[in-house]
Write an enzyme that holds these catalytic residues in place. Structure first.
Site, PDB file in Angstrom:
ATOM      1  N   VAL A  26      84.855  13.144  58.393  1.00 16.70           N
ATOM      2  CA  VAL A  26      85.066  13.611  57.021  1.00 16.70           C
ATOM      3  C   VAL A  26      83.817  14.301  56.488  1.00 16.70           C
ATOM      4  O   VAL A  26      83.881  15.344  55.856  1.00 16.70           O
ATOM      5  CB  VAL A  26      85.451  12.436  56.092  1.00 16.70           C
ATOM      6  CG1 VAL A  26      85.443  12.870  54.632  1.00 16.70           C
ATOM      7  CG2 VAL A  26      86.814  11.886  56.470  1.00 16.70           C
ATOM      8  N   GLY A  27      82.651  13.709  56.751  1.00 18.08           N
ATOM      9  CA  GLY A  27      81.415  14.300  56.230  1.00 18.08           C
ATOM     10  C   GLY A  27      80.193  13.672  56.853  1.00 18.08           C
ATOM     11  O   GLY A  27      80.237  12.567  57.379  1.00 18.08           O
ATOM     12  N   MET A  28      79.093  14.421  56.799  1.00 17.14           N
ATOM     13  CA  MET A  28      77.826  13.965  57.370  1.00 17.14           C
ATOM     14  C   MET A  28      76.765  14.039  56.284  1.00 17.14           C
ATOM     15  O   MET A  28      76.638  15.049  55.602  1.00 17.14           O
ATOM     16  CB  MET A  28      77.428  14.877  58.538  1.00 17.14           C
ATOM     17  CG  MET A  28      76.207  14.406  59.293  1.00 17.14           C
ATOM     18  SD  MET A  28      76.636  13.136  60.494  1.00 17.14           S
ATOM     19  CE  MET A  28      75.073  12.945  61.337  1.00 17.14           C
ATOM     20  N   GLY A  29      76.018  12.963  56.123  1.00 13.06           N
ATOM     21  CA  GLY A  29      74.926  12.958  55.156  1.00 13.06           C
ATOM     22  C   GLY A  29      73.623  12.639  55.845  1.00 13.06           C
ATOM     23  O   GLY A  29      73.572  12.448  57.065  1.00 13.06           O
ATOM     24  N   ALA A  30      72.558  12.574  55.044  1.00 19.75           N
ATOM     25  CA  ALA A  30      71.234  12.312  55.613  1.00 19.75           C
ATOM     26  C   ALA A  30      71.152  10.919  56.217  1.00 19.75           C
ATOM     27  O   ALA A  30      70.414  10.692  57.171  1.00 19.75           O
ATOM     28  CB  ALA A  30      70.174  12.479  54.524  1.00 19.75           C
ATOM     29  N   GLY A  32      74.060   8.883  56.958  1.00 16.14           N
ATOM     30  CA  GLY A  32      75.248   8.332  57.593  1.00 16.14           C
ATOM     31  C   GLY A  32      76.327   9.355  57.839  1.00 16.14           C
ATOM     32  O   GLY A  32      76.296  10.474  57.321  1.00 16.14           O
ATOM     33  N   VAL A  34      80.575   9.801  57.855  1.00 17.31           N
ATOM     34  CA  VAL A  34      81.789   9.217  57.292  1.00 17.31           C
ATOM     35  C   VAL A  34      83.003   9.726  58.050  1.00 17.31           C
ATOM     36  O   VAL A  34      83.142  10.929  58.280  1.00 17.31           O
ATOM     37  CB  VAL A  34      81.935   9.558  55.791  1.00 17.31           C
ATOM     38  CG1 VAL A  34      83.205   8.933  55.221  1.00 17.31           C
ATOM     39  CG2 VAL A  34      80.714   9.088  55.010  1.00 17.31           C
ATOM     40  N   LYS A  49      82.012   4.473  56.763  1.00 22.12           N
ATOM     41  CA  LYS A  49      80.691   5.102  56.713  1.00 22.12           C
ATOM     42  C   LYS A  49      79.748   4.368  57.647  1.00 22.12           C
ATOM     43  O   LYS A  49      79.509   3.174  57.497  1.00 22.12           O
ATOM     44  CB  LYS A  49      80.146   5.070  55.281  1.00 22.12           C
ATOM     45  CG  LYS A  49      78.745   5.667  55.130  1.00 22.12           C
ATOM     46  CD  LYS A  49      78.297   5.589  53.678  1.00 22.12           C
ATOM     47  CE  LYS A  49      76.896   6.146  53.479  1.00 22.12           C
ATOM     48  NZ  LYS A  49      76.460   6.077  52.068  1.00 22.12           N
ATOM     49  N   ASP A 141      71.757  10.092  41.486  1.00 20.02           N
ATOM     50  CA  ASP A 141      72.088  11.217  42.369  1.00 20.02           C
ATOM     51  C   ASP A 141      73.508  11.700  42.112  1.00 20.02           C
ATOM     52  O   ASP A 141      74.249  12.008  43.040  1.00 20.02           O
ATOM     53  CB  ASP A 141      71.923  10.796  43.830  1.00 20.02           C
ATOM     54  CG  ASP A 141      71.916  11.996  44.784  1.00 20.02           C
ATOM     55  OD1 ASP A 141      71.537  13.108  44.345  1.00 20.02           O
ATOM     56  OD2 ASP A 141      72.308  11.840  45.955  1.00 20.02           O
TER      57      ASP A 141
END
EC number: 2.7.11.24
Length: 366
Positions: A26-30, A32, A34, A49, A141
């Protein structure tokens, strides 16, 4: 013992219990990755996550612990809720939450929003913030990609990894630049819940205009763009600046007058502009609070003072100033996970959750 299944997602090993199937990125963050998945126990879609290497440094361990504690404590319709958490054999931590189909960033980049959607989304953001702030928590944030929305237009605020206690002394450089309150840029140290109201105001403006209000290229440019619209900060705000360099920079800027927001938002309702004026105020002490904003005329179609709850108790921040080694954070995290599952640490199920070496850490520090 629980059965763990491995899958490769974007070159990252996802190692989850067999309860969750049909993994899709679904998505990539700094911090983790998801994935969406299906919960075989409930049949419901969920978001999983993976926290990358949560025990690699004390800072990351503390950040993960903080997010876990917050997710456990904050229970509100407009805040993402935690449905499961576990540690894998590889010592990664996985948070499982409800899955919402999209986020506000994706919506804003796909089409203009109609008035009733803008009102309803802003109402839910402020309703969530009223609750969070009453718990003694500042999100720090808030941005469109951290605001999740489902097909029924239900909205939930997520990603509390940066959240902090309401404290007069705070560190700067946290939120995404476009939505960052001026006091974070100006003072670095002293700010409170009002930073979230500023961020919500920037998001509100973006919903009205369809583009970011303050798209700064860097910190200096960001502040300059803000002053072009809102004018030079008042002297009493300038006097709160801690950094000599920042103070010199602000005093070197040309004096600017605040521009009426009605000139910029020509197609917006007067009530919308009035609320935005109250949210985007340089002096945080004069910025409208979440509870006050909910009662504003612009949000009257949705405002219900009997259904805008505050937290029953303040969040316990006693751990936040602790400077602890990784293994200690690990034990504390394990204890929180067992508490979440209401598991006695001595039983077999407790051993399942200790797959990744947490059991060894607990023995070492018992």
């Amino acid at each position: 013992m629980a059965e763990f299944v491995r899958a490769q997602i974007f070159g990252t090993t996802f190692e989850i219990t067999s309860r969750y199937t049909d993994l899709q990125p679904v998505g990539m963050g700094a911090f983790g990755l998801v994935c969406s998945a299906r919960d075989q126990l409930t049949g419901q879609p969920v978001a999983v996550k993976k926290i990358m290497k949560p025990f690699s440094t004390p800072v990351l361990s503390k950040r993960t612990y903080r997010e876990l504690k917050l997710l456990k404590h904050l229970r509100h319709e407009n805040i993402i809720s935690l449905s499961d958490i576990f540690i894998s054999p590889l010592e990664d931590i996985y948070f499982v939450t409800e899955l919402l189909g999209t986020d506000l960033h994706r919506l804003l980049t796909s089409r203009p929003l109609e008035k009733q959607f803008i009102q309803y989304f802003l109402y839910q953001i402020l309703r969530g913030l009223k609750y969070v702030h009453s718990a003694g928590v500042v999100h720090r944030d808030l941005k469109p990609s951290n605001i999740l929305i489902n097909e029924n237009c239900d909205l939930k605020i997520c990603d509390f990894g940066l959240a902090r206690i309401q404290d007069p002394q705070m560190t700067g450089y946290v939120s995404t630049r476009y939505y960052r309150a001026p006091e974070i840029m100006l003072t670095w140290q002293k700010y409170d819940v009002e930073v979230d109201i500023w961020s919500a105001g920037c998001i509100f403006a973006e919903m009205l205009e369809g583009k970011p209000l303050f798209p700064g290229k860097d910190h200096v440019n960001q502040f300059s763009i803000i002053t072009e619209l809102l004018g030079t900060p008042p002297d009493d705000v300038i006097q709160t600046i801690c950094s000599e360099n920042t103070l010199r920079f602000v005093k070197s800027l040309p004096k600017r007058e605040r521009q009426p927001l009605a000139n910029k938002f020509k197609n917006a309702d007067p009530e919308a502009v009035d609320l935005l004026e109250r949210m985007l105020v340089f002096d945080p002490k004069k910025r409208i609070r979440a509870g006050e904003a909910l009662a504003h005329e612009y949000l009257s179609p949705y405002h219900d003072p009997t259904d805008e709850p505050e937290a029953e108790e303040k969040f316990d921040w006693s751990f936040n100033d602790a400077d602890l080694p990784v293994d200690t954070w690990k034990i504390m995290m394990y204890s929180e996970i067992l508490d979440f599952h209401n598991i006695d640490q001595g039983n077999d199920a407790g051993q399942v959750l200790m797959e990744g070496g947490v059991a060894q850490a607990q023995q070492n520090y018992a």
